[in-house]
Scaffold this active site. Sequence first.
Site, PDB file in Angstrom:
ATOM      1  N   GLY A  14      41.420  63.222   2.703  1.00 37.39           N
ATOM      2  CA  GLY A  14      42.958  63.350   2.258  1.00 37.39           C
ATOM      3  C   GLY A  14      43.242  62.034   1.970  1.00 37.39           C
ATOM      4  N   ARG A  15      44.301  61.477   1.972  1.00 33.32           N
ATOM      5  CA  ARG A  15      44.837  60.264   1.504  1.00 33.32           C
ATOM      6  C   ARG A  15      44.185  58.988   2.212  1.00 33.32           C
ATOM      7  NH1 ARG A  15      49.885  63.354   0.808  1.00 33.32           N
ATOM      8  NH2 ARG A  15      49.948  63.700   3.181  1.00 33.32           N
ATOM      9  N   ILE A  16      44.128  59.146   3.681  1.00 26.42           N
ATOM     10  CA  ILE A  16      43.873  57.865   4.281  1.00 26.42           C
ATOM     11  C   ILE A  16      42.415  58.002   4.012  1.00 26.42           C
ATOM     12  CG2 ILE A  16      43.520  56.931   6.552  1.00 26.42           C
ATOM     13  CD1 ILE A  16      46.289  58.235   7.302  1.00 26.42           C
ATOM     14  N   THR A  22      40.398  56.790  13.688  1.00 24.38           N
ATOM     15  CA  THR A  22      41.607  56.365  13.524  1.00 24.38           C
ATOM     16  C   THR A  22      42.586  57.603  13.436  1.00 24.38           C
ATOM     17  OG1 THR A  22      41.433  55.808  11.269  1.00 24.38           O
ATOM     18  CG2 THR A  22      41.368  54.120  12.797  1.00 24.38           C
ATOM     19  N   GLU A  65      45.720  59.908  25.650  1.00 20.94           N
ATOM     20  CA  GLU A  65      46.594  58.538  25.616  1.00 20.94           C
ATOM     21  C   GLU A  65      47.615  58.646  26.550  1.00 20.94           C
ATOM     22  OE1 GLU A  65      47.484  58.043  21.447  1.00 20.94           O
ATOM     23  OE2 GLU A  65      45.508  58.480  20.838  1.00 20.94           O
ATOM     24  N   HIS A  88      46.128  52.812  19.439  1.00 15.68           N
ATOM     25  CA  HIS A  88      46.802  53.740  18.604  1.00 15.68           C
ATOM     26  C   HIS A  88      47.758  52.833  17.670  1.00 15.68           C
ATOM     27  CE1 HIS A  88      47.946  58.279  17.705  1.00 15.68           C
ATOM     28  NE2 HIS A  88      48.271  57.437  16.556  1.00 15.68           N
ATOM     29  N   ILE A  89      47.354  51.937  16.930  1.00 14.70           N
ATOM     30  CA  ILE A  89      48.048  50.916  15.987  1.00 14.70           C
ATOM     31  C   ILE A  89      47.741  51.362  14.858  1.00 14.70           C
ATOM     32  CG2 ILE A  89      48.662  49.173  18.085  1.00 14.70           C
ATOM     33  CD1 ILE A  89      46.215  47.541  16.659  1.00 14.70           C
TER      34      ILE A  89
HETATM   35  C1  DGY Z   1      50.674  59.277  12.618  1.00 16.21           C
HETATM   36  O1  DGY Z   1      51.301  58.897  11.851  1.00 16.21           O
HETATM   37  O2  DGY Z   1      50.146  60.362  12.725  1.00 16.21           O
HETATM   38  C2  DGY Z   1      50.184  58.157  13.577  1.00 16.21           C
HETATM   39  O3  DGY Z   1      49.292  58.562  14.379  1.00 16.21           O
HETATM   40  C3  DGY Z   1      51.344  57.700  14.549  1.00 16.21           C
HETATM   41  O4  DGY Z   1      51.853  56.645  13.887  1.00 16.21           O
END
Ligand code: DGY
Length: 321
Positions: free
Chosen positions: A158-160, A237, A268, A286-287
């Site tokens: 996907g995008r990320i 991530t 978490e 989770h940053i």
């Molecule tokens: C998301 O956007 O899904 C992140 O995990 C939270 O910032």
Amino acid sequence: MTKTTPTVLVTRRLPSAVLDQLAQSCAVDLHAGTDDLPHDALCARVHGKDGLICMFNDRIDASVMDAGDSLRVIATVAVGFDNIDVEAATARGIVVTNTPDILTGATAELTWALILSVTRRVGEADRAVRSGAWAGWTFDFMLGSELRGKQLGIVGAGRIGRAVGAVASAFGMRTVFAAKPGVTGNAPSDEEVVSLDELLLTSDVVSLHLPLNPSTRHLINRRTLARMKRSACLINTSRGPVVDEEALAWALDERLIAGAGLDVFEDEPHVHPSLLTRENVCLTPHIGSATRETRGAMAGLAVRNVVDVLGGRGALTPVNG
Ligand code: DGY
């Protein structure tokens, strides 16, 4: 405010400029504490509200929607919306929105930070200096592994995932994307697509960029971890439950993989105890999207979606129609 002013519950403090914008057309009920709003309290406070702005870790199930029987829009300040029962919202005519695109760059940056931290042992090196364990430069101290000439395997195009892949060539890496049906987005080009199995068998860095749903929960488990190269590292991530943490701890114990970089966890803020003590694991809280620029833009988009829906216009980024 007139009687017809819509009311919106916001479950976490947002930048004041964004809250001011919301307050121009809505009455705002803000949970200002730094703690989570417990589910019961959320149900109580959502009663009578027209809109809800929530975070990825607020569980928005049918009971919240029944308590908030005036709700017309639920806007999560996140791209992932696995915490929201979208089907239940759709059945009640509630628009659900998320914040896609704007966090792509920030999350891709953190992914690379984790890749480099694990392969070049940055966290471990930092701890050695701080603890006084560094006795001076020696030729073979803290040797890491280099990215040049290696393969990056991206699960979830996907995008990320694609944004992470776009940087790989700058490090001299070849990139492949997993072609698991129902899991990937559109891969950038056909020749870079391989099966998940082949990706795991051949990649030096495996990076996960998947939404959490029944088909991706524990996609990384004992069986898939055992497919990875012993010299490879796993980066996550996306969402914690995509990885079976117990299985990951086992794979690290058995030295089936060389390390891991994790920004997300199954439960978490709790982390599997065995991961906490490992030098070859880099953990961040989770940053992925946590830059001032991105979090501000995410909050702004969520507010815009709420204002648009409550103003009778269509949402900019709806997930259900
Ligand atoms: C998301 O956007 O899904 C992140 O995990 C939270 O910032």
